[in-house]
Design an enzyme around this catalytic site. Structure first.
Site, PDB file in Angstrom:
ATOM      1  N   GLY A  92       0.834  -1.207   0.000  1.00  0.00           N
ATOM      2  CA  GLY A  92       0.000   0.000   0.000  1.00  0.00           C
ATOM      3  C   GLY A  92       0.866   1.252   0.000  1.00  0.00           C
ATOM      4  O   GLY A  92       2.098   1.169   0.029  1.00  0.00           O
ATOM      5  N   GLY A 140      -3.536  -1.889  -2.516  1.00  0.00           N
ATOM      6  CA  GLY A 140      -2.081  -1.916  -2.686  1.00  0.00           C
ATOM      7  C   GLY A 140      -1.751  -2.177  -4.153  1.00  0.00           C
ATOM      8  O   GLY A 140      -2.598  -2.674  -4.907  1.00  0.00           O
ATOM      9  N   LEU A 187      -0.812  -2.796   8.864  1.00  0.00           N
ATOM     10  CA  LEU A 187      -1.327  -1.651   8.108  1.00  0.00           C
ATOM     11  C   LEU A 187      -2.445  -2.048   7.146  1.00  0.00           C
ATOM     12  O   LEU A 187      -3.086  -1.176   6.561  1.00  0.00           O
ATOM     13  CB  LEU A 187      -0.193  -0.995   7.299  1.00  0.00           C
ATOM     14  CG  LEU A 187       0.618   0.121   7.979  1.00  0.00           C
ATOM     15  CD1 LEU A 187       1.303  -0.369   9.227  1.00  0.00           C
ATOM     16  CD2 LEU A 187       1.654   0.694   7.033  1.00  0.00           C
ATOM     17  N   THR A 245     -12.256  -6.827   6.429  1.00  0.00           N
ATOM     18  CA  THR A 245     -10.810  -6.599   6.504  1.00  0.00           C
ATOM     19  C   THR A 245     -10.425  -5.984   7.833  1.00  0.00           C
ATOM     20  O   THR A 245      -9.486  -6.416   8.500  1.00  0.00           O
ATOM     21  CB  THR A 245     -10.366  -5.655   5.362  1.00  0.00           C
ATOM     22  OG1 THR A 245     -10.863  -6.174   4.139  1.00  0.00           O
ATOM     23  CG2 THR A 245      -8.859  -5.530   5.298  1.00  0.00           C
ATOM     24  N   ALA A 265      -2.158   0.151  12.955  1.00  0.00           N
ATOM     25  CA  ALA A 265      -2.427   1.434  12.299  1.00  0.00           C
ATOM     26  C   ALA A 265      -3.910   1.750  12.449  1.00  0.00           C
ATOM     27  O   ALA A 265      -4.765   1.065  11.892  1.00  0.00           O
ATOM     28  CB  ALA A 265      -2.053   1.353  10.824  1.00  0.00           C
ATOM     29  N   TYR A 321     -16.559   2.534   9.056  1.00  0.00           N
ATOM     30  CA  TYR A 321     -15.096   2.478   9.020  1.00  0.00           C
ATOM     31  C   TYR A 321     -14.525   2.909  10.375  1.00  0.00           C
ATOM     32  O   TYR A 321     -13.678   2.228  10.958  1.00  0.00           O
ATOM     33  CB  TYR A 321     -14.590   3.380   7.891  1.00  0.00           C
ATOM     34  CG  TYR A 321     -13.108   3.567   7.867  1.00  0.00           C
ATOM     35  CD1 TYR A 321     -12.268   2.521   7.503  1.00  0.00           C
ATOM     36  CD2 TYR A 321     -12.529   4.792   8.204  1.00  0.00           C
ATOM     37  CE1 TYR A 321     -10.890   2.690   7.481  1.00  0.00           C
ATOM     38  CE2 TYR A 321     -11.156   4.968   8.184  1.00  0.00           C
ATOM     39  CZ  TYR A 321     -10.346   3.913   7.822  1.00  0.00           C
ATOM     40  OH  TYR A 321      -8.984   4.092   7.809  1.00  0.00           O
TER      41      TYR A 321
END
Ligand code: UDP
Length: 319
Positions: A10, A36, A76, A95, A117, A149
């Site tokens: 990414g 990514g 990350l 995810t 992260a 999110y």
């Protein structure tokens, strides 16, 4: 050291991979190439100390082997980009929630230190002041998809702290504020690459809403520096840190600066949020980090100001 980076192809992960290789580490990257890109790691892909695995972090047998081998994990891999998140709510939650659960459970099995992260998004709709780690979160309605999110990343933080408190797993959490720099694509909605590309192509610069909303942009090199130093600082374990730059700018002023710095003739167009993201979208009016804890803990000072940050993005797209 052997270091695993999830999401290492990414935008931020690839810069981190480069720095860790420069420092003599052996770097393992796992990335499913959702956002990514192999192009991000083209410079290092053939490096003798880089090991690339194209797979999802939800693949537990692959993750088991990688985490077993690694001394440390930088986690990350996550859904990124407001547009992407609005378009893919199921993948976002899978995810961010299940992926982090896999990483923490396996890291705990082998007792490997993990950097998580996280994101400034979890502060939600604050307007009053610069944001500190202990501040309340101000979330919008569950019917507003954007906040899924923020909630998923909040759950990541709770999971990481739970492993630290209950299982003594060494973790630390970085809440990354808007991070920009070379190789960031505008494809998933991020504002600066979009503004710079539009300006260079003399296309209209699309400011969503009235442009009075503000952000603070950190250069990816500063962000990578900060998270590597946090990982090396024992007193940071079990804690949460804002990672960013506290130079605040409104989105309208950002558009004007990009236009001026590129010498562009682009018009600045104001686009209603509804047109940009679909109905029922809520933006964050203000998002500026208080970075005094980061300064206190690792002596961190951003080395890029807004102007040099914008310039590095312009140089990248000109190339
Ligand atoms: N934005 C904009 N034009 C764009 C993309 C984004 O005006 O082409 C605005 C967006 O509405 C938000 C800010 O720029 O207010 C930052 O957006 P971005 O998606 O980069 O990050 P966010 O901070 O919202 O996660």
């Amino acid at each position: 050291m052997k270091i695993l980076i999830t999401g290492g192809a990414g935008f931020i992960g690839s810069h981190l991979a480069e720095r860790l290789l420069e420092n003599g580490n052996e770097v393992f990257v796992i990335d499913n190439l959702w956002t990514g890109r192999l192009a991000n790691i083209s410079k290092i892909q053939t490096h003798e100390r880089l090991h690339l695995v194209i797979d999802t972090i939800l693949n537990e047998s692959v993750m088991n082997e990688l985490i077993f081998k690694a001394d440390q994990v930088y986690h990350l891999a996550a859904a990124v980009g407001v547009r992407n998140i609005m378009d893919h709510p199921v993948e976002t939650l899978d995810t961010n929630v299940k992926g982090t659960e896999v990483v923490l459970r396996l890291a705990n099995q082998f007792k490997k230190k993990v950097f998580i992260a996280s994101t400034s998004e979890i502060y939600g709709k604050h307007v009053e002041h610069d944001l500190s780690e202990e501040d309340n979160r101000v979330m919008g309605s569950v019917k507003k998809r954007r906040w899924a999110y923020a909630c998923s990343k909040t759950l990541d933080e709770f999971q990481a702290l739970a492993y630290f408190d209950e299982k003594r797993l060494p973790i630390l959490i970085g809440r990354l504020f808007n991070t920009v720099g070379p190789r960031q694509t505008g494809q998933y909605g991020m504002v600066l690459p979009n503004f710079v590309q539009s300006a260079l192509l003399a296309k209209p610069i699309n400011v969503y809403g009235d442009g009075t909303q503000s952000r603070s942009f950190a250069h990816v090199n500063d962000v990578v520096e900060a998270i590597m130093r946090l990982m090396a600082e024992p007193s940071a374990e079990g804690d949460i840190f804002n990672v960013g730059n506290n130079e605040e700018v409104t989105i309208k002023d950002l558009a004007l600066k990009v236009k001026e710095m590129t010498g562009s003739d682009s018009e600045i167009d104001f686009v209603p949020y509804e047109k940009a993201y679909g109905p029922g979208f809520e933006d964050m009016e203000r998002r500026c980090p208080n970075i005094s804890k980061l300064k206190r803990t690792i002596g961190f000072e951003p080395s890029y100001d807004l102007k040099s940050t914008i310039q590095s993005v312009i140089d990248y797209f000109k190339e």
